[in-house]
Scaffold this motif. Structure first.
Motif, PDB file in Angstrom:
ATOM      1  N   TRP A 100       5.012   2.001   3.533  1.00 55.95           N
ATOM      2  CA  TRP A 100       5.136   1.949   4.994  1.00 55.95           C
ATOM      3  C   TRP A 100       6.568   2.280   5.433  1.00 55.95           C
ATOM      4  O   TRP A 100       6.784   3.142   6.287  1.00 55.95           O
ATOM      5  CB  TRP A 100       4.736   0.558   5.473  1.00 55.95           C
ATOM      6  N   ASN A 157      -5.307   7.812   6.887  1.00 55.29           N
ATOM      7  CA  ASN A 157      -5.756   6.639   6.120  1.00 55.29           C
ATOM      8  C   ASN A 157      -6.827   5.864   6.892  1.00 55.29           C
ATOM      9  O   ASN A 157      -6.665   4.666   7.160  1.00 55.29           O
ATOM     10  CB  ASN A 157      -4.557   5.728   5.815  1.00 55.29           C
ATOM     11  N   THR A 215       0.832  -1.216   0.000  1.00 55.06           N
ATOM     12  CA  THR A 215       0.000   0.000   0.000  1.00 55.06           C
ATOM     13  C   THR A 215       0.863   1.262   0.000  1.00 55.06           C
ATOM     14  O   THR A 215       1.910   1.315   0.631  1.00 55.06           O
ATOM     15  CB  THR A 215      -0.927  -0.008   1.238  1.00 55.06           C
ATOM     16  N   PHE A 275       0.579   4.956   1.338  1.00 53.59           N
ATOM     17  CA  PHE A 275      -0.234   5.636   2.346  1.00 53.59           C
ATOM     18  C   PHE A 275      -0.262   7.146   2.135  1.00 53.59           C
ATOM     19  O   PHE A 275       0.779   7.767   1.883  1.00 53.59           O
ATOM     20  CB  PHE A 275       0.320   5.334   3.743  1.00 53.59           C
ATOM     21  N   CYS A 282      -8.176   2.361   5.989  1.00 55.39           N
ATOM     22  CA  CYS A 282      -7.302   1.185   6.110  1.00 55.39           C
ATOM     23  C   CYS A 282      -7.484   0.439   7.436  1.00 55.39           C
ATOM     24  O   CYS A 282      -6.874  -0.616   7.635  1.00 55.39           O
ATOM     25  CB  CYS A 282      -5.832   1.603   5.993  1.00 55.39           C
TER      26      CYS A 282
END
Length: 350
Positions: free
Chosen positions: A201, A231, A188, A190, A234
């Motif tokens: 990340w 986020n 992902t 972010f 998420c």
């Protein structure tokens, strides 16, 4: 649709459930009691990922190998050194409690692990980990982690009153119990307050720390709050009984899920297992610590616990013993029933 993430799936029944913990300083015993509670009640095989200072590694290996074979066959374990892949290692080590920031790097270090439950050392499982593991199935297509709120009542919560940085929701998050789909976290990008585009990340961690380090009080937990503020889609939010802390009862009972279903995961933060401030929490810790592995659960765990609770009724948490006992009682009944059914089934064949 092309390029769209699929809804999360729980790993297949043949795979083990991955549990991670970070232990430094004097947290050896606390960590072992947490692992003991996991093994006592769980059904499926467990894989422990223990991140520890070098001086603690021989002790962990020795103690875990001393457990009876009837329990050691239920798990495997790996012990890792404390490492930080980005930024200044000494800064990360000093962030809040010693080594606590290690949890931020689990998606980077455990590259071959798909999903993981992280817990603090001061956590106790009062029901099978299987039950929290099943929540991976409940993640929607954008969710990649699950945590519980820091408080149920925003007007008396810490974040809502004192935080000087962005935080998730109305009362922030507590990171002592965190269920993660590591595969999704690794893939992902972010949203963040650093650059207009997304960051992975690992790319995000150190710049985020540098930006907010003068405003955060609770270290890595605050960084996680900042990440999920930007986020929110998420995050899957746990009910409070999956991360039950003294705050849920010391000002009066404010976790309705625990009142209804009982405590699933107990989190004895602020050292309450080792002082006299919350004797109900200490009683649970001591009974699990002192339980001889192969003794009868009712006689050597449940009854001593009931007896200890009688000495805590003068406290607000001690006035609601059913909240603490309900899930343990339910779990022990299932263990007993399974053993009886297995025993009768074996005899019936003869």
């Amino acid at each position: 649709k092309p390029g769209e993430q699929k809804a999360a799936k729980e790993p297949s029944a043949g795979q083990c459930m991955h549990l991670a913990v970070v232990a430094c300083g004097d947290r050896l015993e606390e960590t072992l009691i947490m692992l003991k509670s996991a093994v006592l009640f769980s059904n499926r095989r467990l894989c422990f990922h223990i991140f520890a200072e070098d001086s603690l590694k021989p002790e962990f290996e020795k103690k875990l190998k001393e457990w009876p074979s009837s329990y050691t066959k239920k798990f495997e374990f790996n012990i890792y050194p404390i490492t930080f892949s980005v930024g200044n290692a000494q800064e990360w080590k000093k962030l809040f409690k010693p080594c606590a920031a290690q949890r931020l790097f689990l998606p980077v270090i455990l590259k071959d692990v798909d999903s993981l439950l992280y817990v603090d050392t001061d956590v106790l499982f009062l029901r099978p980990i299987d039950d929290v593991w099943h929540m991976l199935r409940e993640f929607n297509s954008s969710q990649l982690a699950a945590m519980a709120p820091e408080h149920e009542v925003p007007r008396i919560g810490w974040y809502s009153r004192f935080a000087r940085h962005p935080f998730y929701g109305a009362a922030g998050l507590n990171s002592g119990v965190m269920l993660m789909n590591l595969t999704r976290i690794r893939s992902t990008h972010f949203k963040n307050s650093l650059i207009p585009g997304g960051l992975t990340w690992e790319e995000m961690l150190y710049p985020l720390y540098q930006k907010y380090k003068n405003y955060i009080t609770w270290g890595d937990q605050d960084l996680l709050n900042i990440i999920f503020y930007f986020n929110p889609e998420c995050l899957y939010v746990f009910p409070c009984q999956w991360n039950y802390r003294p705050d849920h009862c010391m000002y009066g009972s404010n976790c309705r899920g625990a009142e209804r279903d009982g405590v699933s995961i107990l989190h004895g933060n602020r050292g309450v297992y080792h002082d006299d401030k919350q004797p109900t929490f200490r009683a649970l810790y001591e009974v699990i610590r002192d339980f001889p592995f192969e003794d009868n659960l009712f006689q050597s765990l449940y009854y001593p616990l009931q007896s200890k609770f009688l000495d805590t009724v003068h406290t607000l948490c001690g006035r609601i013993p059913q909240v603490f006992l309900k899930q343990i009682e339910k779990t022990m009944k299932k263990v007993y029933e399974n053993r009886v059914i297995v025993y009768l089934g074996a005899n019936h064949r003869y």
